[in-house]
Motif scaffolding. Sequence first.
Motif, PDB file in Angstrom:
ATOM      1  N   ARG A  36       1.057  -1.209   0.172  1.00  0.00           N
ATOM      2  CA  ARG A  36      -0.299   0.184   0.184  1.00  0.00           C
ATOM      3  C   ARG A  36       0.592   1.252  -0.057  1.00  0.00           C
ATOM      4  N   GLU A  37       1.996   1.098   0.497  1.00  0.00           N
ATOM      5  CA  GLU A  37       3.069   2.388   0.359  1.00  0.00           C
ATOM      6  C   GLU A  37       3.472   3.127  -0.726  1.00  0.00           C
ATOM      7  N   GLY A  38       3.055   4.444  -1.012  1.00  0.00           N
ATOM      8  CA  GLY A  38       3.135   5.005  -1.984  1.00  0.00           C
ATOM      9  C   GLY A  38       0.934   5.425  -3.095  1.00  0.00           C
ATOM     10  N   LEU A  39       0.412   4.701  -2.338  1.00  0.00           N
ATOM     11  CA  LEU A  39      -0.738   4.163  -3.219  1.00  0.00           C
ATOM     12  C   LEU A  39      -1.939   5.696  -2.646  1.00  0.00           C
ATOM     13  N   THR A  40      -2.323   6.477  -3.242  1.00  0.00           N
ATOM     14  CA  THR A  40      -3.920   7.861  -3.049  1.00  0.00           C
ATOM     15  C   THR A  40      -5.012   6.892  -2.608  1.00  0.00           C
ATOM     16  N   VAL A  41      -5.168   7.568  -1.214  1.00  0.00           N
ATOM     17  CA  VAL A  41      -6.473   7.375  -1.148  1.00  0.00           C
ATOM     18  C   VAL A  41      -7.746   7.828  -1.347  1.00  0.00           C
ATOM     19  N   LYS A  42      -8.528   7.306  -1.591  1.00  0.00           N
ATOM     20  CA  LYS A  42      -8.927   7.469  -2.653  1.00  0.00           C
ATOM     21  C   LYS A  42     -10.339   7.642  -1.374  1.00  0.00           C
ATOM     22  N   ARG A  85     -12.483   6.925   2.610  1.00  0.00           N
ATOM     23  CA  ARG A  85     -11.561   5.661   4.487  1.00  0.00           C
ATOM     24  C   ARG A  85     -13.439   5.431   4.043  1.00  0.00           C
ATOM     25  N   ILE A  86     -13.824   4.746   4.784  1.00  0.00           N
ATOM     26  CA  ILE A  86     -14.855   3.912   5.814  1.00  0.00           C
ATOM     27  C   ILE A  86     -14.362   3.673   7.019  1.00  0.00           C
ATOM     28  N   GLU A  87     -14.422   4.774   7.717  1.00  0.00           N
ATOM     29  CA  GLU A  87     -13.804   4.306   8.798  1.00  0.00           C
ATOM     30  C   GLU A  87     -14.096   2.804   9.814  1.00  0.00           C
ATOM     31  N   GLU A  88     -16.103   2.995   9.840  1.00  0.00           N
ATOM     32  CA  GLU A  88     -16.784   2.460  10.397  1.00  0.00           C
ATOM     33  C   GLU A  88     -16.498   0.670   9.966  1.00  0.00           C
ATOM     34  N   LYS A  89     -16.222   0.780   8.578  1.00  0.00           N
ATOM     35  CA  LYS A  89     -16.180  -0.716   8.083  1.00  0.00           C
ATOM     36  C   LYS A  89     -14.522  -1.137   8.342  1.00  0.00           C
ATOM     37  N   ASP A  90     -14.095   0.012   8.178  1.00  0.00           N
ATOM     38  CA  ASP A  90     -12.317  -0.542   8.862  1.00  0.00           C
ATOM     39  C   ASP A  90     -12.068  -0.656   7.595  1.00  0.00           C
ATOM     40  N   LEU A  91     -11.961   0.799   5.804  1.00  0.00           N
ATOM     41  CA  LEU A  91     -12.003  -0.033   5.232  1.00  0.00           C
ATOM     42  C   LEU A  91     -11.124   1.842   4.078  1.00  0.00           C
ATOM     43  N   ILE A  92     -10.585   1.371   3.600  1.00  0.00           N
ATOM     44  CA  ILE A  92      -9.656   2.445   2.845  1.00  0.00           C
ATOM     45  C   ILE A  92      -9.651   1.639   1.559  1.00  0.00           C
ATOM     46  N   PHE A  93     -10.578   2.699   1.150  1.00  0.00           N
ATOM     47  CA  PHE A  93      -9.894   2.648  -1.456  1.00  0.00           C
ATOM     48  C   PHE A  93      -9.112   3.484  -1.939  1.00  0.00           C
ATOM     49  N   TYR A  94      -7.982   2.830  -2.329  1.00  0.00           N
ATOM     50  CA  TYR A  94      -7.391   3.200  -3.311  1.00  0.00           C
ATOM     51  C   TYR A  94      -7.657   4.208  -4.470  1.00  0.00           C
ATOM     52  N   GLU A  95      -6.521   4.785  -4.953  1.00  0.00           N
ATOM     53  CA  GLU A  95      -6.290   5.054  -6.504  1.00  0.00           C
ATOM     54  C   GLU A  95      -5.927   3.931  -7.262  1.00  0.00           C
ATOM     55  N   GLU A  96      -5.962   4.019  -8.572  1.00  0.00           N
ATOM     56  CA  GLU A  96      -5.737   2.477  -9.613  1.00  0.00           C
ATOM     57  C   GLU A  96      -4.007   3.124  -9.273  1.00  0.00           C
ATOM     58  N   PRO A  97      -3.414   2.332  -9.008  1.00  0.00           N
ATOM     59  CA  PRO A  97      -1.965   2.603  -9.300  1.00  0.00           C
ATOM     60  C   PRO A  97      -1.359   1.837 -10.992  1.00  0.00           C
ATOM     61  N   LEU A  98      -0.603   2.128 -11.141  1.00  0.00           N
ATOM     62  CA  LEU A  98       0.296   2.607 -12.381  1.00  0.00           C
ATOM     63  C   LEU A  98       0.818   1.203 -12.302  1.00  0.00           C
ATOM     64  N   PHE A  99       1.360   0.022 -11.267  1.00  0.00           N
ATOM     65  CA  PHE A  99       1.523  -1.214 -11.177  1.00  0.00           C
ATOM     66  C   PHE A  99       0.937  -1.798 -10.012  1.00  0.00           C
ATOM     67  N   GLY A 100       0.580  -3.132 -10.416  1.00  0.00           N
ATOM     68  CA  GLY A 100       0.190  -3.763  -9.318  1.00  0.00           C
ATOM     69  C   GLY A 100      -0.163  -5.555  -9.339  1.00  0.00           C
ATOM     70  N   GLY A 101       0.184  -6.206  -9.409  1.00  0.00           N
ATOM     71  CA  GLY A 101       0.224  -8.350  -9.916  1.00  0.00           C
ATOM     72  C   GLY A 101      -1.259  -8.533  -9.415  1.00  0.00           C
ATOM     73  N   ASN A 102      -1.325  -9.403  -9.889  1.00  0.00           N
ATOM     74  CA  ASN A 102      -2.103 -10.697  -9.464  1.00  0.00           C
ATOM     75  C   ASN A 102      -2.664 -12.128  -9.249  1.00  0.00           C
ATOM     76  N   VAL A 103      -2.485 -12.413  -8.895  1.00  0.00           N
ATOM     77  CA  VAL A 103      -2.834 -14.004  -8.086  1.00  0.00           C
ATOM     78  C   VAL A 103      -3.950 -14.775  -8.914  1.00  0.00           C
ATOM     79  N   LEU A 104      -4.255 -16.027  -9.050  1.00  0.00           N
ATOM     80  CA  LEU A 104      -4.753 -16.640  -9.634  1.00  0.00           C
ATOM     81  C   LEU A 104      -5.561 -17.192  -8.234  1.00  0.00           C
TER      82      LEU A 104
END
Length: 150
Positions: free
Chosen positions: A87-93, A95-114
Amino acid sequence: MFYSNIGIAEKYDYLEEKFRKGYQWLKETDILSLPEGSYPISGEDVIANVQEYTTLPADQCFYETHEKYFDIQYVVSGRELFGVRGREGLTVKERIEEKDLIFYEEPLFGGNVLLEEGDMIVVAPEDAHKPRLIAGEPGKVKKVVIKVAL
């Protein structure tokens, strides 16, 4: 499998009692027969959330993190791609504190696991994750997300 960075590899004990209770619940519970909902395993420390959904295109999902809980994400049936990255370097889109949830803007790079039936991934608060992604074609998934309190 668990996903981590060497900087936090020794910060958490992925085999401490709370995690073992979650793993045991997954092994011993007939999850296929359970309806969607929340199932306490060990008070507020370990909670199983049974979910059913159809996977989505990547542009309809967002990276997220949690401050108070680990996720053990376990696929009961179906398959999905599961996005992961630090999550380091991601931009927060949002925050929903009551659900313990933080969403982020789409980063340039990320990986996937099947993740397929019987697969799981454990993500820490430092791990941004993007669940529910289409793996080939949209498909139905039944999943359990076990929340393990810090």
